[in-house]
Motif scaffolding. Structure first.
Motif, mmCIF file in Angstrom:
data_model
loop_
_atom_site.group_PDB
_atom_site.id
_atom_site.type_symbol
_atom_site.label_atom_id
_atom_site.label_comp_id
_atom_site.label_asym_id
_atom_site.label_seq_id
_atom_site.Cartn_x
_atom_site.Cartn_y
_atom_site.Cartn_z
ATOM 1 N N THR A 1 35.753 58.158 51.374
ATOM 2 C CA THR A 1 36.484 57.175 51.132
ATOM 3 C C THR A 1 36.103 55.756 51.675
ATOM 4 O OG1 THR A 1 38.211 58.931 51.709
ATOM 5 C CG2 THR A 1 39.230 56.844 51.437
ATOM 6 N N GLU A 2 35.685 56.000 52.871
ATOM 7 C CA GLU A 2 35.192 54.575 53.485
ATOM 8 C C GLU A 2 34.137 54.052 52.642
ATOM 9 O OE1 GLU A 2 36.091 55.287 58.212
ATOM 10 O OE2 GLU A 2 34.085 54.263 57.575
ATOM 11 N N GLN A 3 33.215 54.878 51.994
ATOM 12 C CA GLN A 3 32.181 54.617 51.211
ATOM 13 C C GLN A 3 32.581 53.570 49.993
ATOM 14 O OE1 GLN A 3 29.626 58.094 50.430
ATOM 15 N NE2 GLN A 3 28.781 57.888 52.267
ATOM 16 N N TRP A 4 33.550 54.428 49.392
ATOM 17 C CA TRP A 4 34.208 53.795 48.333
ATOM 18 C C TRP A 4 35.287 52.103 48.598
ATOM 19 C CZ3 TRP A 4 33.643 54.118 43.275
ATOM 20 C CH2 TRP A 4 32.776 55.156 42.712
ATOM 21 N N MET A 5 35.803 52.475 49.959
ATOM 22 C CA MET A 5 36.452 51.299 50.238
ATOM 23 C C MET A 5 35.371 50.227 50.492
ATOM 24 S SD MET A 5 39.144 52.325 53.056
ATOM 25 C CE MET A 5 39.388 50.976 53.770
ATOM 26 N N ARG A 6 33.995 50.262 50.848
ATOM 27 C CA ARG A 6 33.263 49.486 51.062
ATOM 28 C C ARG A 6 32.778 48.520 49.823
ATOM 29 N NH1 ARG A 6 29.716 50.855 56.363
ATOM 30 N NH2 ARG A 6 31.469 50.615 57.739
ATOM 31 N N TYR A 7 32.299 49.633 48.798
ATOM 32 C CA TYR A 7 31.964 49.364 47.500
ATOM 33 C C TYR A 7 33.174 48.612 46.727
ATOM 34 C CZ TYR A 7 30.069 50.066 42.880
ATOM 35 O OH TYR A 7 29.399 49.829 41.639
ATOM 36 N N LEU A 8 34.321 49.078 46.821
ATOM 37 C CA LEU A 8 35.425 48.342 46.047
ATOM 38 C C LEU A 8 35.913 46.959 46.664
ATOM 39 C CD1 LEU A 8 37.255 51.364 44.333
ATOM 40 C CD2 LEU A 8 35.412 49.800 43.458
ATOM 41 N N GLY A 9 35.752 47.189 48.297
ATOM 42 C CA GLY A 9 36.021 45.995 49.106
ATOM 43 C C GLY A 9 35.738 44.553 48.344
ATOM 44 N N PHE A 10 34.628 44.603 48.078
ATOM 45 C CA PHE A 10 34.138 43.392 47.938
ATOM 46 C C PHE A 10 34.739 42.518 46.538
ATOM 47 C CE2 PHE A 10 30.997 40.407 45.932
ATOM 48 C CZ PHE A 10 30.641 39.501 46.983
ATOM 49 N N PRO A 11 34.530 43.427 45.696
ATOM 50 C CA PRO A 11 34.983 42.834 44.359
ATOM 51 C C PRO A 11 36.827 42.866 44.436
ATOM 52 C CG PRO A 11 34.516 44.849 43.926
ATOM 53 C CD PRO A 11 33.976 44.616 45.242
ATOM 54 N N GLY A 12 37.410 43.748 45.374
ATOM 55 C CA GLY A 12 39.019 43.589 45.615
ATOM 56 C C GLY A 12 39.273 42.448 46.535
ATOM 57 N N GLY A 13 38.470 42.209 47.239
ATOM 58 C CA GLY A 13 38.742 40.815 48.135
ATOM 59 C C GLY A 13 38.706 39.541 46.990
ATOM 60 N N ILE A 14 37.765 39.604 46.129
ATOM 61 C CA ILE A 14 37.513 38.454 45.242
ATOM 62 C C ILE A 14 38.988 38.537 44.597
ATOM 63 C CG2 ILE A 14 36.237 37.616 43.424
ATOM 64 C CD1 ILE A 14 33.836 38.351 44.784
ATOM 65 N N LEU A 15 39.079 39.647 43.909
ATOM 66 C CA LEU A 15 40.339 39.504 42.814
ATOM 67 C C LEU A 15 41.681 39.041 43.665
ATOM 68 C CD1 LEU A 15 39.951 42.828 40.755
ATOM 69 C CD2 LEU A 15 39.802 40.572 40.078
ATOM 70 N N LEU A 16 41.662 39.630 44.931
ATOM 71 C CA LEU A 16 43.059 39.021 45.515
ATOM 72 C C LEU A 16 42.952 37.608 45.691
ATOM 73 C CD1 LEU A 16 45.728 40.206 46.814
ATOM 74 C CD2 LEU A 16 44.305 40.394 48.878
ATOM 75 N N PHE A 17 41.954 37.106 46.205
ATOM 76 C CA PHE A 17 41.517 35.790 46.329
ATOM 77 C C PHE A 17 42.114 34.892 45.006
ATOM 78 C CE2 PHE A 17 38.773 32.113 45.594
ATOM 79 C CZ PHE A 17 38.995 31.244 46.710
ATOM 80 N N LEU A 18 41.514 35.292 43.773
ATOM 81 C CA LEU A 18 41.760 34.691 42.508
ATOM 82 C C LEU A 18 43.350 34.789 42.256
ATOM 83 C CD1 LEU A 18 38.577 35.841 40.478
ATOM 84 C CD2 LEU A 18 38.947 33.473 41.719
ATOM 85 N N LEU A 19 43.806 35.980 42.382
ATOM 86 C CA LEU A 19 45.204 35.951 42.140
ATOM 87 C C LEU A 19 46.073 35.168 42.878
ATOM 88 C CD1 LEU A 19 46.811 38.244 40.593
ATOM 89 C CD2 LEU A 19 47.338 39.245 42.803
ATOM 90 N N ILE A 20 45.726 35.048 44.274
ATOM 91 C CA ILE A 20 46.811 33.888 45.153
ATOM 92 C C ILE A 20 46.469 32.750 44.635
ATOM 93 C CG2 ILE A 20 47.348 33.325 47.290
ATOM 94 C CD1 ILE A 20 46.754 36.117 48.312
ATOM 95 N N LEU A 21 45.228 32.399 44.316
ATOM 96 C CA LEU A 21 44.768 30.856 44.000
ATOM 97 C C LEU A 21 45.455 30.577 42.672
ATOM 98 C CD1 LEU A 21 42.753 28.761 45.706
ATOM 99 C CD2 LEU A 21 41.195 29.593 43.590
ATOM 100 N N TYR A 22 45.440 31.322 41.814
ATOM 101 C CA TYR A 22 45.887 30.825 40.538
ATOM 102 C C TYR A 22 47.363 31.354 40.390
ATOM 103 C CZ TYR A 22 41.095 29.808 39.079
ATOM 104 O OH TYR A 22 39.849 29.202 38.985
ATOM 105 N N LEU A 23 48.092 31.835 41.224
ATOM 106 C CA LEU A 23 49.476 32.297 41.230
ATOM 107 C C LEU A 23 50.259 30.625 40.735
ATOM 108 C CD1 LEU A 23 50.642 34.791 43.581
ATOM 109 C CD2 LEU A 23 50.834 34.727 41.223
ATOM 110 N N PRO A 24 51.314 30.720 40.040
ATOM 111 C CA PRO A 24 51.979 29.350 40.105
ATOM 112 C C PRO A 24 52.582 28.911 41.640
ATOM 113 C CG PRO A 24 52.829 30.949 38.469
ATOM 114 C CD PRO A 24 51.879 31.563 39.161
ATOM 115 N N ALA A 25 52.342 27.679 42.023
ATOM 116 C CA ALA A 25 52.626 27.363 43.291
ATOM 117 C C ALA A 25 54.284 27.423 43.479
ATOM 118 C CB ALA A 25 52.044 25.921 43.842
ATOM 119 N N GLY A 26 54.606 27.812 44.747
ATOM 120 C CA GLY A 26 56.122 27.781 45.186
ATOM 121 C C GLY A 26 56.102 26.272 45.442
#
Lengths: 502, 240
Positions: A17-42
Motif C-alpha cells: 500500500t505504501e509503495q503504491w501511495m508513493r507511486y501515485l502520490g506524485f501525480p496525485g499531488g499534481i492533479l490536486l494542485f491543478l484542480l484547486i488552481l483552475y477551480l472558479p475562484a470564490g
C-alpha cells in the motif's frame, strides 16, 4: 545508543500500500494542485490565496505519500509559492531566519551535548531500570515527565528537543530504531508528541497563543480569565485525554508484540541494569552538561522575570544560544562544531512547511476557509450544546489547515467571540473551551514545531501520525463536550446544553 | 476696517455655529474593462445646522461630478486640494436634521499607471492592474463608518491585497479590506470606523485576468505522466 543522528534518508516503504501511495502520490499531488488552481475562484478569495492553497495541497499530498524526501517537497513548495506569486522571494527566504528555526538549530546543539557526554544514555538507562519492567510503564514514565515539564517550560520545541535524546535511546533499548521501527517506538514517539502539545493546554501560560486567547476574550468578550479559571477546565481535559491515549495507543492503534514489551538488548533488563551500573558515578563532563542545561532551563522557566532582573527579555532561542556558546566554547566547552549534529534537512523541511502555512495565513486563504465553514451553518435558535459541539470540533480539527497556533488563534477566537455574542451566549461559554483546543496540534508532521522534530526520527509514517493525532483530537472533543455539559456548567462557564438563546 | 472685522466675525460665527455628523460615508466605484470608472458617493448627514464644510472625496481627476440626490437644497462645489478632489458642501438655513447626499462622478483611469524608465525592472507582470485608494479625513467632523466598494471589471480578479491600512485594532473583527461579491462582481471592500480629523485609510489591490494560463496544466500533466512511466519500478513485482 551512543549516537542520536536524525537521518535525511527517506523511510523505506513498508507495505505494498505504501509503495503504491508513493507511486501515485506524485501525480496525485499534481492533479490536486491543478484542480484547486483552475477551480472558479470564490468571491472572497484572491488568485494568490487560491494558488497558495493549491501549492499547499500538493505539498501535503507529497508529505503524506512521500514520493520524495519531505525536505525536497518543502523546497518544491517554496519554489511554487514564488512562481504562482503567492508570496514574494523575501517572505519565503525569511522563514529560515524565523525564531522557531533558530530554536531548533540551537536546541540540537544542546541535544548533541547530552548525547556526547552520555548524560542522555544515563538518564534513559535509569528510566528503563526504574520503570522498564513493562513497556507500558516506560511509556507512562514519559507521560509523567512531560506532565512535569509542561508548566515549567512553555516552549514546546524546547521541551521536545530536551527529551528527544531520551526517547531515542529508550526506543533503541526496546528494539525500535530508525532502520527497524516497531510499535513500541511508534507509541513512544507519538505519545510524547501528543503530550508535548496537549499538556500545554493545562495552564494559560502553556503557550503564547493561550495568552493571546485570554487577551481576546478580555478585550472582545469583556470577560476576564484568571489563571485558575483556565487550569480547572484545561487540566482535567488534557490529562484525562493523555491517559486514555497511553492506553489506546498500545491496545488499539499500535499493539506491541510480546517481544517489543521488554528491553531487546541482549541480556534483557539485567544487562541494562549492568550497563547502568558500569557507567559509574557522574563524570565531570556530565556535570558540566547538567550545569549548562540547567542554566538554559532556568532561563526558559523564568522568562517572565527577565525584564525585571536584566532589563531585557532573553527569549527561548536566545537562552539556547547562550547555552550553545558555552557548549562550543574552546577548551571550556564540551563540543566542537563538527560534533554538533544539526539536521539541516529538518530545518529545510520546517522552513518549507512554515512558508506554506504563512502563505495560507497572509493571503487570507485560511481565514476564508474558516469563515466559509461557520457562514455555511445557521446556528440561530439551536440548543447551546449543538453550537458548542460545532465550535469545539471546528477549532480542534482546524489545526490541520495551518502551521501556526498564534495565527489560528487570531483567526478563530474573534470569530467565535462574535458568534457567541450574535447568538446571545456569553463569549466565555464558547471561547474558553475553544481556547483549550489551541495547543492540540497533533494531526500532521507539519502541524507544529515538535511534530517536525519528532517526525525526523523516522520511527513512524505520516499516516501513523494522522491516525494517532485524529484519535487524540476526537477523544479531546468528546471529553470537552461531556465537560461542557457537566463540569463547565457546574462551574458556571457554560449554560445548559438544551438552552436556546432568546 | 470695522466693516471688515464685522464681516470676519459673522463669517467665523457661522462656521463655528455650523455642525454636522457624518454617520456613514460610502463610495461605490465600478471599474470598466477599458480602465475607466463610475463612482457613487453616498453620505448620510445628521444633526445638521446651516453652514459650509469641505468634504474630501479621496480621488483625483474626477470628471462629471453630479449631485444625484439633491437633498434639502444642499449646494455642492468641487475643488482640488493637494491633487485630491474636495467637495464644498453648503447646508441651507432650512436644512432638516437628517439628510442624505448622493454624488456621482467618473474617473478616466481607475488603475495606477506606472511608467518605467529605460532599464528599470518591472515589479508586476504585464497583465496586472493596480488599484490604489487613499482617503484622509481632512475636515473636522467625525465620519462614523467609511466604506469603499471597488467593483472589479469583468475578466479581472484580485491577485492580492497589497496594502490595507491602518492595521485592524484588537477589538475589530476581520481584515481592513475584504474581498466579496457586490452586484455580481468581485469587489474589494475597505472599511474603517470612526475617522477623526487627520485619520487616513488606504488600500492597494492588484488585479489579474480571471482566466489562468494553460501552462500549468500542460507542465503538470507532462510531469505526472513522465513520473508514472519512469518510476514504474516502485510498484513492480519483485522476481524471486
Amino acid at each position: 545508543m551512543e549516537k542520536m543522528t536524525l537521518s535525511s534518508k527517506t523511510r523505506e516503504a513498508q507495505s505494498p500500500t505504501e509503495q503504491w501511495m508513493r507511486y501515485l502520490g506524485f501525480p496525485g499531488g499534481i492533479l490536486l494542485f491543478l484542480l484547486i488552481l483552475y477551480l472558479p475562484a470564490g468571491a472572497g478569495l484572491s488568485a494568490g490565496a487560491q494558488a497558495g492553497a493549491a501549492s499547499f495541497a500538493l505539498a501535503l499530498v507529497w508529505w503524506v505519500t512521500e514520493p520524495f524526501p519531505t525536505y525536497v517537497t518543502s523546497l518544491v513548495l517554496m519554489f511554487l509559492l514564488l512562481v504562482t506569486r503567492t508570496s514574494n522571494a523575501k517572505a519565503i527566504m525569511d522563514v529560515l531566519g524565523m525564531e522557531v528555526i533558530w530554536l531548533n538549530l540551537l536546541a540540537f546543539i544542546l541535544a548533541s551535548m547530552l548525547v556526547k557526554t552520555r548524560l542522555a544514555k544515563r538518564m534513559a538507562l535509569w528510566l528503563v531500570v526504574r520503570f522498564g519492567h513493562k513497556a507500558s510503564w516506560a511509556l507512562l514514565a514519559f507521560l509523567v515527565l512531560q506532565l512535569v515539564l509542561a508548566p515549567l517550560i512553555p516552549a514546546t520545541a524546547a521541551r521536545c528537543v530536551m527529551t528527544l535524546p531520551l526517547m531515542i535511546v529508550v526506543a533503541t533499548i526496546y528494539g525500535s530504531t530508525e532502520a527497524t521501527p516497531n510499535n513500541f517506538g511508534k507509541n513512544m514517539m507519538l505519545l510524547n508528541l501528543a503530550c508535548i502539545s496537549v499538556l500545554s493546554s493545562i495552564t494559560m501560560t502553556g503557550s503564547s497563543a493561550n495568552l493571546i486567547a485570554v487577551g481576546l476574550i478580555q478585550n472582545m468578550g469583556g470577560q476576564r480569565v484568571y489563571y485558575m479559571d483556565w487550569m480547572r477546565v484545561g487540566a482535567p481535559v488534557a490529562i484525562l485525554t493523555m491517559v486514555l491515549m497511553w492506553i489506546l495507543g498500545q491496545k488499539l492503534l499500535f499493539r506491541m508484540k510480546p517481544e517489543e514489551q521488554v528491553p531487546q538488548v541482549e541480556g534483557g533488563l539485567e544487562l541494562v541494569k549492568k550497563q547502568y551500573e558500569l557507567m559509574g558515578p557522574l563524570g565531570f563532563q556530565e556535570k558540566k552538561a547538567i550545569a549548562i542545561f540547567g542554566l538554559v532551563l532556568f532561563l526558559w522557566m523564568t522568562d517572565i522575570f527577565h525584564m525585571r532582573w536584566f532589563g531585557v527579555e532573553i527569549s527561548a532561542p536566545f537562552a539556547a544560544l547562550l547555552g550553545a556558546v558555552i557548549v562550543l566554547f574552546p577548551r571550556w566547552g564540551i563540543l566542537s562544531w563538527a560534533e554538533a549534529d544539526i539536521p539541516w534537512h529538518l530545518l529545510i523541511f520546517s522552513a518549507g512547511a512554515y512558508a506554506g502555512g504563512l502563505a495560507l495565513d497572509d493571503t487570507g486563504a485560511a481565514e476564508w476557509g474558516v469563515r466559509m465553514l461557520f457562514g455555511g451553518m445557521n446556528l440561530k435558535g439551536v440548543p447551546f450544546g449543538f453550537t458548542y459541539t460545532v465550535v469545539i470540533s471546528v477549532m480542534m480539527y482546524s489545526h490541520l489547515l495551518t502551521t501556526s497556533k498564534t495565527v489560528r488563534t487570531l483567526i478563530m477566537l474573534p470569530i467565535i467571540i462574535t458568534l457567541a455574542k450574535a447568538l446571545g451566549w456569553s463569549p466565555m461559554s464558547l471561547a474558553l473551551p475553544a481556547a483549550l483546543c489551541i495547543d492540540w496540534v497533533v494531526g500532521l508532521p507539519i502541524s507544529g514545531k515538535p511534530n517536525v522534530i519528532m517526525f525526523s526520527t523516522n520511527q513512524y509514517s505520516v499516516g501513523d501520525n494522522f491516525k494517532y493525532g485524529i484519535l487524540t483530537c476526537t477523544i479531546g472533543v468528546v471529553i470537552l463536550v461531556i465537560s461542557g455539559a457537566t463540569w463547565f456548567h457546574w462551574l458556571g462557564i457554560t449554560p445548559s446544553f438544551w438552552a436556546v438563546a432568546p | 476696517m470695522k466693516t471688515l472685522r464685522l464681516t470676519a466675525f459673522i463669517l467665523l460665527a457661522s462656521v463655528l455655529a455650523m455642525a454636522v455628523d457624518l454617520p456613514t460615508y460610502t463610495v461605490r466605484l465600478q471599474a470598466a474593462p477599458d480602465g475607466s470608472g463610475q463612482g457613487i458617493a453616498t453620505i448620510a448627514l445628521a444633526g445638521c445646522t446651516p453652514g459650509t464644510f469641505n468634504l474630501p472625496l479621496g480621488f483625483t481627476a474626477v470628471q462629471d461630478l453630479r449631485v444625484e440626490e439633491p437633498a434639502s437644497g444642499i449646494r455642492l462645489e468641487s475643488s482640488e486640494r493637494n491633487g485630491m478632489t474636495q467637495l464644498k458642501v453648503t447646508l441651507p438655513p432650512d436644512i432638516p436634521a437628517k439628510a442624505t447626499l448622493k454624488v456621482s462622478f467618473r474617473l478616466k483611469q481607475v488603475f495606477q499607471i506606472v511608467k518605467l524608465k529605460p532599464g528599470e525592472k518591472s515589479t508586476l507582470p504585464a497583465t496586472s492592474r493596480t488599484f490604489k485608494h487613499a482617503f484622509v479625513n481632512t475636515q473636522e467632523y467625525l465620519i462614523g463608518a467609511y466604506r469603499v466598494e471597488f467593483l472589479f471589471p469583468d475578466g479581472l480578479m484580485a491577485q492580492a491585497i497589497r496594502e490595507q491600512l491602518p492595521k485592524p485594532a484588537k477589538n475589530e473583527v476581520g481584515p481592513r479590506v475584504l474581498l466579496s461579491k457586490v452586484d455580481g462582481h468581485q469587489a474589494a471592500i475597505l472599511q474603517f470606523n470612526k475617522l477623526q480629523q487627520g485619520d487616513d485609510t488606504s488600500m492597494i489591490v492588484e488585479l489579474v485576468p480571471t482566466r489562468r494560463s494553460f501552462g500549468w496544466l500542460i507542465a503538470g500533466l507532462l510531469l505526472g505522466g513522465l513520473y508514472l512511466f519512469k518510476f514504474k519500478d516502485l510498484v513492480a513485482t519483485k522476481q524471486p
